[in-house]
Design a protein around this motif. Structure first.
Motif, PDB file in Angstrom:
ATOM      1  N   ASP A   1       0.792  -1.426   0.139  1.00  0.00           N
ATOM      2  CA  ASP A   1      -0.347   0.231  -0.356  1.00  0.00           C
ATOM      3  C   ASP A   1       0.411   1.289  -0.097  1.00  0.00           C
ATOM      4  O   ASP A   1       0.280   2.150   0.030  1.00  0.00           O
ATOM      5  CB  ASP A   1      -0.856  -0.331   0.973  1.00  0.00           C
ATOM      6  CG  ASP A   1      -2.132  -1.546   1.419  1.00  0.00           C
ATOM      7  OD1 ASP A   1      -2.757  -0.736  -0.425  1.00  0.00           O
ATOM      8  OD2 ASP A   1      -2.577  -1.606   2.187  1.00  0.00           O
ATOM      9  N   HIS A   2       2.802   1.219   0.087  1.00  0.00           N
ATOM     10  CA  HIS A   2       3.208   2.448  -0.201  1.00  0.00           C
ATOM     11  C   HIS A   2       3.687   2.516  -1.261  1.00  0.00           C
ATOM     12  O   HIS A   2       3.769   2.232  -2.377  1.00  0.00           O
ATOM     13  CB  HIS A   2       4.378   1.975   0.755  1.00  0.00           C
ATOM     14  CG  HIS A   2       3.947   1.840   1.915  1.00  0.00           C
ATOM     15  ND1 HIS A   2       3.066   3.369   2.999  1.00  0.00           N
ATOM     16  CD2 HIS A   2       4.154   1.141   3.172  1.00  0.00           C
ATOM     17  CE1 HIS A   2       3.060   3.366   4.009  1.00  0.00           C
ATOM     18  NE2 HIS A   2       3.276   1.767   4.780  1.00  0.00           N
ATOM     19  N   CYS A   3       3.065   4.140  -1.544  1.00  0.00           N
ATOM     20  CA  CYS A   3       3.985   5.007  -2.168  1.00  0.00           C
ATOM     21  C   CYS A   3       6.106   4.247  -2.726  1.00  0.00           C
ATOM     22  O   CYS A   3       6.561   4.194  -1.579  1.00  0.00           O
ATOM     23  CB  CYS A   3       4.057   6.657  -1.830  1.00  0.00           C
ATOM     24  SG  CYS A   3       5.090   7.472  -3.524  1.00  0.00           S
ATOM     25  N   ASP A   4       6.603   4.928  -3.676  1.00  0.00           N
ATOM     26  CA  ASP A   4       7.295   4.383  -3.962  1.00  0.00           C
ATOM     27  C   ASP A   4       8.952   5.331  -3.340  1.00  0.00           C
ATOM     28  O   ASP A   4       9.850   5.205  -2.700  1.00  0.00           O
ATOM     29  CB  ASP A   4       8.220   4.350  -5.330  1.00  0.00           C
ATOM     30  CG  ASP A   4       7.507   3.751  -5.812  1.00  0.00           C
ATOM     31  OD1 ASP A   4       7.369   3.060  -5.987  1.00  0.00           O
ATOM     32  OD2 ASP A   4       7.381   3.987  -7.011  1.00  0.00           O
ATOM     33  N   CYS A   5       8.148   6.466  -1.862  1.00  0.00           N
ATOM     34  CA  CYS A   5       8.977   7.884  -1.938  1.00  0.00           C
ATOM     35  C   CYS A   5       9.166   7.214  -0.436  1.00  0.00           C
ATOM     36  O   CYS A   5       9.775   7.986   0.340  1.00  0.00           O
ATOM     37  CB  CYS A   5       7.758   9.241  -1.788  1.00  0.00           C
ATOM     38  SG  CYS A   5       6.541   9.630  -0.492  1.00  0.00           S
ATOM     39  N   MET A   6       9.125   6.171   0.453  1.00  0.00           N
ATOM     40  CA  MET A   6       8.068   5.567   1.939  1.00  0.00           C
ATOM     41  C   MET A   6       8.880   4.852   1.961  1.00  0.00           C
ATOM     42  O   MET A   6       9.293   4.363   3.983  1.00  0.00           O
ATOM     43  CB  MET A   6       7.162   5.108   2.161  1.00  0.00           C
ATOM     44  CG  MET A   6       5.718   5.672   1.531  1.00  0.00           C
ATOM     45  SD  MET A   6       5.604   7.343   2.028  1.00  0.00           S
ATOM     46  CE  MET A   6       5.589   6.618   3.914  1.00  0.00           C
ATOM     47  N   MET A   7       9.760   4.436   1.082  1.00  0.00           N
ATOM     48  CA  MET A   7      12.034   3.785   1.454  1.00  0.00           C
ATOM     49  C   MET A   7      12.487   3.846   0.366  1.00  0.00           C
ATOM     50  O   MET A   7      12.539   4.476  -0.637  1.00  0.00           O
ATOM     51  CB  MET A   7      11.442   2.052   1.737  1.00  0.00           C
ATOM     52  CG  MET A   7      12.558   1.710   1.730  1.00  0.00           C
ATOM     53  SD  MET A   7      12.723   1.883   3.949  1.00  0.00           S
ATOM     54  CE  MET A   7      14.221   0.687   4.151  1.00  0.00           C
ATOM     55  N   PRO A   8      13.744   4.230   1.251  1.00  0.00           N
ATOM     56  CA  PRO A   8      15.255   4.653   0.076  1.00  0.00           C
ATOM     57  C   PRO A   8      15.345   3.529  -0.934  1.00  0.00           C
ATOM     58  O   PRO A   8      15.149   2.427  -0.704  1.00  0.00           O
ATOM     59  CB  PRO A   8      16.699   5.063   1.272  1.00  0.00           C
ATOM     60  CG  PRO A   8      15.724   4.837   2.923  1.00  0.00           C
ATOM     61  CD  PRO A   8      14.257   4.471   2.886  1.00  0.00           C
ATOM     62  N   ILE A   9      16.116   4.144  -1.589  1.00  0.00           N
ATOM     63  CA  ILE A   9      16.363   3.138  -2.581  1.00  0.00           C
ATOM     64  C   ILE A   9      17.481   1.927  -1.603  1.00  0.00           C
ATOM     65  O   ILE A   9      18.639   2.859  -1.453  1.00  0.00           O
ATOM     66  CB  ILE A   9      17.751   3.507  -3.745  1.00  0.00           C
ATOM     67  CG1 ILE A   9      16.955   4.533  -4.705  1.00  0.00           C
ATOM     68  CG2 ILE A   9      17.966   2.497  -4.422  1.00  0.00           C
ATOM     69  CD1 ILE A   9      16.156   3.328  -5.410  1.00  0.00           C
ATOM     70  N   ASN A  10      17.329   0.778  -0.858  1.00  0.00           N
ATOM     71  CA  ASN A  10      18.040   0.320   0.275  1.00  0.00           C
ATOM     72  C   ASN A  10      19.777   0.032  -0.477  1.00  0.00           C
ATOM     73  O   ASN A  10      19.828  -0.912   0.290  1.00  0.00           O
ATOM     74  CB  ASN A  10      17.703  -0.611   0.604  1.00  0.00           C
ATOM     75  CG  ASN A  10      17.671  -1.031   2.069  1.00  0.00           C
ATOM     76  OD1 ASN A  10      18.648  -0.033   2.846  1.00  0.00           O
ATOM     77  ND2 ASN A  10      17.052  -1.417   2.884  1.00  0.00           N
ATOM     78  N   THR A  11      20.448   0.639  -0.935  1.00  0.00           N
ATOM     79  CA  THR A  11      21.851   0.629  -1.214  1.00  0.00           C
ATOM     80  C   THR A  11      22.507  -0.054   0.004  1.00  0.00           C
ATOM     81  O   THR A  11      23.380  -1.581  -0.286  1.00  0.00           O
ATOM     82  CB  THR A  11      22.273   1.906  -1.496  1.00  0.00           C
ATOM     83  OG1 THR A  11      21.458   2.060  -2.502  1.00  0.00           O
ATOM     84  CG2 THR A  11      23.765   1.300  -2.609  1.00  0.00           C
ATOM     85  N   TYR A  12      22.605   0.336   1.171  1.00  0.00           N
ATOM     86  CA  TYR A  12      22.695  -0.144   2.565  1.00  0.00           C
ATOM     87  C   TYR A  12      22.451  -1.536   3.609  1.00  0.00           C
ATOM     88  O   TYR A  12      22.975  -1.287   4.346  1.00  0.00           O
ATOM     89  CB  TYR A  12      23.541   0.951   2.767  1.00  0.00           C
ATOM     90  CG  TYR A  12      24.517   1.683   2.174  1.00  0.00           C
ATOM     91  CD1 TYR A  12      26.050   1.159   1.339  1.00  0.00           C
ATOM     92  CD2 TYR A  12      24.186   2.975   1.196  1.00  0.00           C
ATOM     93  CE1 TYR A  12      26.789   1.257   0.173  1.00  0.00           C
ATOM     94  CE2 TYR A  12      24.835   3.666  -0.092  1.00  0.00           C
ATOM     95  CZ  TYR A  12      26.523   3.440   0.452  1.00  0.00           C
ATOM     96  OH  TYR A  12      27.080   3.277  -0.774  1.00  0.00           O
ATOM     97  N   GLY A  13      21.063  -1.556   3.005  1.00  0.00           N
ATOM     98  CA  GLY A  13      20.397  -2.432   4.040  1.00  0.00           C
ATOM     99  C   GLY A  13      20.208  -1.705   4.975  1.00  0.00           C
ATOM    100  O   GLY A  13      20.594  -2.469   5.642  1.00  0.00           O
ATOM    101  N   ILE A  14      19.230  -0.941   4.938  1.00  0.00           N
ATOM    102  CA  ILE A  14      19.359  -0.237   6.473  1.00  0.00           C
ATOM    103  C   ILE A  14      17.438  -0.351   6.938  1.00  0.00           C
ATOM    104  O   ILE A  14      16.995   0.020   5.742  1.00  0.00           O
ATOM    105  CB  ILE A  14      19.062   1.561   6.145  1.00  0.00           C
ATOM    106  CG1 ILE A  14      19.324   1.983   5.126  1.00  0.00           C
ATOM    107  CG2 ILE A  14      20.868   1.441   5.612  1.00  0.00           C
ATOM    108  CD1 ILE A  14      19.189   3.575   5.590  1.00  0.00           C
ATOM    109  N   ASP A  15      17.681   0.313   8.114  1.00  0.00           N
ATOM    110  CA  ASP A  15      16.275   0.461   8.089  1.00  0.00           C
ATOM    111  C   ASP A  15      15.764   1.618   8.583  1.00  0.00           C
ATOM    112  O   ASP A  15      16.823   2.895   9.006  1.00  0.00           O
ATOM    113  CB  ASP A  15      15.434  -1.143   9.593  1.00  0.00           C
ATOM    114  CG  ASP A  15      14.468  -1.670   9.687  1.00  0.00           C
ATOM    115  OD1 ASP A  15      13.316  -0.724   8.871  1.00  0.00           O
ATOM    116  OD2 ASP A  15      13.667  -2.400  10.154  1.00  0.00           O
TER     117      ASP A  15
END
Length: 682
Positions: free
Chosen positions: A268-282
């Motif tokens: 249900d989430h927009c693409d803006c809601m999580m960084p491009i997770n290059t470094y495996g963060i939360d």
């Protein structure tokens, strides 16, 4: 313990009180089900959540890595290269009207955050300001009417003495750009570009702070930010990007990655809601970068986008960092019943106003003692519009995704030395920023012969399985031909999703009597395949965990090559790869990373990775995080040079670069064009 203030709950949880228990909605308690992509991604997400900040044991540990992690965060939002230091382009603020209200005025305006990128906004300024006052940047969520929908927040702050700038998103403002590229349009190549629309919003917010800081009415040392939903996530992002922000209130803007993937709320989430997770963060890594500034997390308990457990996890894991700074009181979490909102009775509005009055004005006023907040939308969307005669003609809002992150262009290579330098540059970049989710240590292959038989002609067939990574056991099917004591060359055939039964035979027609044919199904293909209806979810969920379907398959091919070299009868120094279509992209990257592959044969390779897929997630899944920042598929294929490269049939025009490279640098004429595979060995 929790201190309960009806109907708001202030959390003062001890670190680890929740994480010591299994996540309530995990797909399985031990993620033990093999060859299941949902189980695998849920396990990975859970590991990312539980490992977040686990290497930080003290304030010294944190300070040692803080700057690097901020730099990495900015990169994951596509903000590398933006002028965080030094001179920025002119804001060119254009005022288009003023609305005078009782006690404050609203200035309608727009500003230029980048050349040609305009941001419509409303500026609320209290009447009678005699000395500079605190200011709040209100960042809109995903409402379709933006400044109109959120006007009550700005009005309330202005009535209580704050200057407020409310800015629109590029998606649902007066000009309709795109946020839902991968989510709705099939633009999964955004992952390959390293582009995230949230990065544009961050930059627009930073320039909004520039605007506020330049106003005589504003004390630039007392700036705050707040918003809900998409504006809530921006309220996590912006203080990381801009240290001028002194206080933050984020409403319904983040949850743990474990919650997003295990509970599938990501869908249900927009693409803006999580960084491009290059470094495996939360998001705990994001929140830690806000410390030790005052930070309020507000979350309802029946939100369809974030479970309350997923948000409590973030609070729990960020709290120790505040403790190390001796500022535990600066982190708070408030809860209220209700759906995705400011609470079923709008409770968060007064709590947040009280928070900013304390942190930016030094006034301690309890929420209960504040005047009731008027939540009506008294002004229409048209009355608040900043564009009186339409947006500027050069506005880039609808196309900013094409230019915000700089893409690589094909290099001009005229010498072997230049080729080697380019190869090293590409490999080093890809290992860090595209394939960073590859396991740090390879698991044992545990090669196992599953089946063996001989046909009527005496040709032998063997099926082997191996473990490429924890949670997967994949099979490779060998046609070894007539028995021989001599090791034979082998060609590894990469099967595509939805391949017909005999497609691998067609792709190796005429080769079986000359070499071993090894047919391989990477994860998600053949026996380990998943429903096409799940593909949309998998492509997004994989990217949020720092990998893609394509990058996982590259790893599978690399491990398959490793297994092949250990099988009896296979000449480990004479293995080639043949692939077509979608898997041709996988083959090229695998050959780049494994320089022992002797030859690469490709049929109908994709022209580029900078191309959309299908909105439902079907179509070629060839996106790989950030790859287009350094290279593209034709260049990766060309980096086979000087090893043998074989074109089966016609290739796209983009591969002319490859032909020219081989023509200039390959002395042995190792680029070959054939109409069918058998011509390769004739």
């Amino acid at each position: 313990m929790r201190k309960v203030v009806i109907p708001i709950i202030f959390l003062v949880l001890s670190y680890g009180s929740l994480l010591s228990q299994p996540f309530p909605y995990s797909v399985s308690s031990d993620f033990a089900q093999p060859n299941n992509i949902r189980t695998y991604l849920s396990r990975v997400a859970s590991e990312i959540t539980h490992n977040s900040l686990s290497d930080i044991k003290s304030l010294n540990d944190w300070e040692a890595v803080r700057d690097q992690r901020r730099t990495e965060f900015l990169e994951m939002m596509g903000l590398q290269g933006k002028p965080f230091e030094g001179k920025r382009s002119p804001l060119n603020v254009t005022k288009t009207g003023v609305i005078q209200k009782k006690g404050y005025r609203i200035e309608k305006l727009y500003y230029e955050s980048l050349p040609g990128l305009y941001v419509p906004a409303n500026l609320y300024i209290p009447d009678g300001i005699k000395k500079s006052v605190p200011a709040i940047l209100y960042v809109c969520g995903h409402s379709h009417t933006q400044k109109h929908n959120y006007q009550a927040h700005a009005k309330s702050f202005a009535q209580n003495g704050f200057v407020v700038l409310i800015i629109e998103t590029i998606q649902r403002g007066e000009v309709k750009g795109e946020h839902l590229g991968a989510e709705s349009l099939g633009w999964f190549h955004w992952y390959s570009k390293g582009y995230n629309p949230g990065g544009v919003e961050i930059w627009n917010g930073i320039r909004g702070l520039d605007l506020l800081s330049g106003l005589p009415e504003v004390d630039k040392e007392r700036l705050g930010v707040t918003g809900i939903s998409g504006g809530g996530s921006q309220s996590w992002y912006l203080p990381v990007a801009d240290p001028r922000i002194k206080a933050v209130a984020a409403v319904a803007g983040a949850g743990s990655l474990e919650g997003q993937i295990c509970q599938k709320s990501i869908d249900d989430h927009c693409d803006c809601m999580m960084p491009i997770n290059t470094y495996g963060i939360d998001f705990t890594d994001v929140g830690a970068l806000i410390t030790p500034r005052p930070f309020m997390i507000a979350q309802t308990t029946q939100d369809q986008y974030y479970s309350i457990e997923a948000v409590r996890t973030l609070y729990d894991k960020i709290k120790p960092v505040y403790n190390w700074y001796g500022k535990s009181e600066n982190l708070s979490m408030v809860e209220a019943s209700g759906a995705h909102s400011y609470g079923s009775n709008e409770e968060f509005r007064s709590v947040i106003l009280s928070f900013f009055m304390k942190e930016l004005m030094g006034k301690k006023v309890s929420p209960e003692k504040l005047e009731p907040i008027d939540i009506s939308k008294e002004l229409s969307n048209e009355e608040l519009a900043a564009y009186v005669n339409g947006a500027p003609k050069d506005d880039k809002t609808k196309t900013i995704q094409d230019s915000f992150v700089e893409m690589a262009t094909p290099p001009e290579i005229k010498s072997v030395g230049q080729l080697e330098d380019y190869r090293k540059e590409v490999i080093n970049f890809l290992k860090e920023k595209t394939f960073g989710a590859f396991p740090e240590e390879n698991t044992p292959l545990e090669i196992r012969k599953e089946f063996q038989y001989t046909n009527k002609q005496g040709d032998e067939r063997e099926i082997y399985s191996f473990v490429p990574e924890e949670g997967w056991r994949l099979k490779v099917f060998l046609r070894t031909g007539q028995p021989s004591k001599k090791k034979k060359p082998a060609v590894l055939v990469l099967r595509n999703p939805m391949d017909s039964r005999w497609s691998s035979y067609e792709l190796t027609s005429g080769l079986a009597d000359k070499m071993i044919i090894a047919s391989f199904e990477a994860r998600g293909i053949g026996e380990t395949g998943w429903s096409p209806s799940l593909q949309w979810h998998i492509r997004r969920a994989a990217a949020w965990t720092g990998r893609t379907v394509a990058s996982m398959r590259v790893y599978d091919v690399l491990r398959c090559l490793e297994a092949l070299r250990q099988l009896p009868g296979v000449d480990p120094d004479n293995i080639s790869i043949v692939a077509e279509g979608e898997m041709a992209a996988i083959a090229s990257y695998a050959c780049l990373l494994d320089d022992k592959v002797k030859s690469l044969l490709l049929k109908n390779p994709p022209a580029t990775q900078n191309a959309p897929s299908e909105p439902d997630g079907t179509g070629m899944a060839i996106e790989m995080l950030n790859c287009l920042r350094i290279t593209d598929l034709p260049q990766v294929t060309g980096l086979m040079c000087p090893r043998q490269l074989v074109a089966i049939g016609d290739w796209p025009e983009t591969y002319k670069w490859v032909e020219n490279l081989y023509k200039d640098l390959s002395k042995a004429n190792t680029f070959k064009k054939v109409s069918k595979p058998s011509e390769w060995v004739e």
